[in-house]
Design an enzyme around this catalytic site. Sequence first.
Site, PDB file in Angstrom:
ATOM      1  N   ILE A 170       0.863  -1.185   0.000  1.00 14.79           N
ATOM      2  CA  ILE A 170       0.000   0.000   0.000  1.00 14.79           C
ATOM      3  C   ILE A 170       0.899   1.234   0.000  1.00 14.79           C
ATOM      4  CG2 ILE A 170      -1.705   1.306   1.325  1.00 14.79           C
ATOM      5  CD1 ILE A 170      -2.714  -1.453   2.404  1.00 14.79           C
ATOM      6  N   HIS A 171       0.695   2.143  -0.939  1.00 16.62           N
ATOM      7  CA  HIS A 171       1.480   3.373  -1.028  1.00 16.62           C
ATOM      8  C   HIS A 171       0.564   4.586  -1.072  1.00 16.62           C
ATOM      9  CE1 HIS A 171       5.467   1.643  -1.478  1.00 16.62           C
ATOM     10  NE2 HIS A 171       4.973   0.759  -2.303  1.00 16.62           N
ATOM     11  N   ARG A 172       1.155   5.733  -0.727  1.00 17.21           N
ATOM     12  CA  ARG A 172       0.420   7.002  -0.729  1.00 17.21           C
ATOM     13  C   ARG A 172       0.285   7.507  -2.161  1.00 17.21           C
ATOM     14  NH1 ARG A 172       3.485  11.336   2.800  1.00 17.21           N
ATOM     15  NH2 ARG A 172       3.989  12.640   1.019  1.00 17.21           N
ATOM     16  N   GLU A 290      -0.368  11.177   8.401  1.00 18.28           N
ATOM     17  CA  GLU A 290       0.383   9.923   8.341  1.00 18.28           C
ATOM     18  C   GLU A 290       0.329   9.178   9.675  1.00 18.28           C
ATOM     19  OE1 GLU A 290       1.654   8.273   5.986  1.00 18.28           O
ATOM     20  OE2 GLU A 290       2.171   9.600   4.325  1.00 18.28           O
TER      21      GLU A 290
END
Length: 492
Positions: A170-172, A290
């Site tokens: 999972i990435h931003r 975050e």
Amino acid sequence: MSESQNSVSDLRSALELLKTLPGEYVETNTEVDPHAELSGVYRYVGAGGTCQRPTRKNGPAMVFKNIKGFHDISVAIGLNGSRQRVSHFLRCAPEKLGHLLKESVASAIPPITVDNAVCQEVVHLASDADFDLRKLLPAPTNTEEDAGPYITMGLCYASDPETHESDITIHRLCVQSRDELSMWLTPGRHIDAFRMKAEAAGQPLPISISIGVDPAIEIAACFEPPTTPLGFNELSIAGALRGKAVEMVQCKTINEKAIAHAEIVIEGELLPDVRVREDQNTDTGRAMPEFPGYTGEAKAAIPVIKVKAVTHRTHPIWRTTVGPGEEHVNMAGIPTEASILDMVERAMPGKLLNVFAHSAGGGKLLAVLQFKKSSPADEGRQRQAALLAFSAFPELKHVILVDEDVDIFDSDDVLWAMQTRYQGDVDTVTIPGVRCHPLDPSQVPEYSPSILQQGMSCKTLFDCTVPFHLKHNFERSKFKEVDVKRFLPDFE
Ligand code: MN
């Protein structure tokens, strides 16, 4: 819980399971704005974790059915936002989840490919003139100052251009235009290694982004090296968790696969030698909230995904999370627990009873280790276990060591051990100048002379175990064993 009825295989079946459990699910038909409002609501309902107070720990998962500006799409948030819910999804006692994940790494089942998939029931091609990600996808802007709408639960899947080994993480991802996403990869991530190889050859890297999947996949995707080294497809851990291979389908417009049961799939390519400023559309200087509880800075120049298509199920469900919430704690933390259990177990079998990747560290920065000293020769081995934990999960910053009679999931009990089994001058061990995680704002040179670069830190272990030769002085007051149900029949 009726375990026999638990047959979670995708997002929809996970939501159906939650509806049968008291207090685990809520929904609303009131129109909600994905711009700041949706996350603002869930912050109160159930974000927990490192989220701004007031918030609620162990609040329910939530579905928003009426999204401002969108038709025929709902938004689900917080499914993994309590350890209890994860235990229902994975059919495992909450305190044993780290052990379950550890065993699943050892018995991995690789994904398979199928011909037809629900995730492709509807296809939108970016080559169509009216294609616009911003109108198709209700990606929330999590706070008013975010750089833009973020895909926070996108399962990014790409493959090594040479070895063809695949990775899922999972990435931003920030929506930048009608057909572009920016992608931030913290240094060392595996898809970034693939991207750099492709870029060196002047080639784009195909990438699929599956959104709205079985929670087992969301958790398995959060494993990091050394437990899952470069080339280890984390989907095979999800396969082990379900006892059944994850089904993939060939994408429509790129040479890559996507998760067949996903609600929504974005197909695209990471472009070589193209960079974008993350907040180019808003100039806020900020990215999104975050996991440590702070909003990350917008990056000046990060890679770009050119989107080729969006495919989805009919009546799709978007999936999102609040970055600093308990959902991050469980998704990052339970794999962290598994990694620590595995490494210490191999070094000293039977000594480390359990691990909790604590909510205060977002599942990454703080681990509580429950260690059993059985003989005088075990004295000091608890600190070796802590050193191994720092190796098993490189982003770990603090370890609290406690004895076998302390409940590691009860912060009152852990802090009790610190009050009565810890002396600061002899039980604190600091290891300065080690690489940790760049999103912790204290890990900057201005904070400490031992920090030469952002992302370095002083790792610290707090040894709150009793020295073995003094154990007889540290027995807790013993209450009589009784049958409470004789007095309160409903007592659990
Ligand atoms: Mn990986």
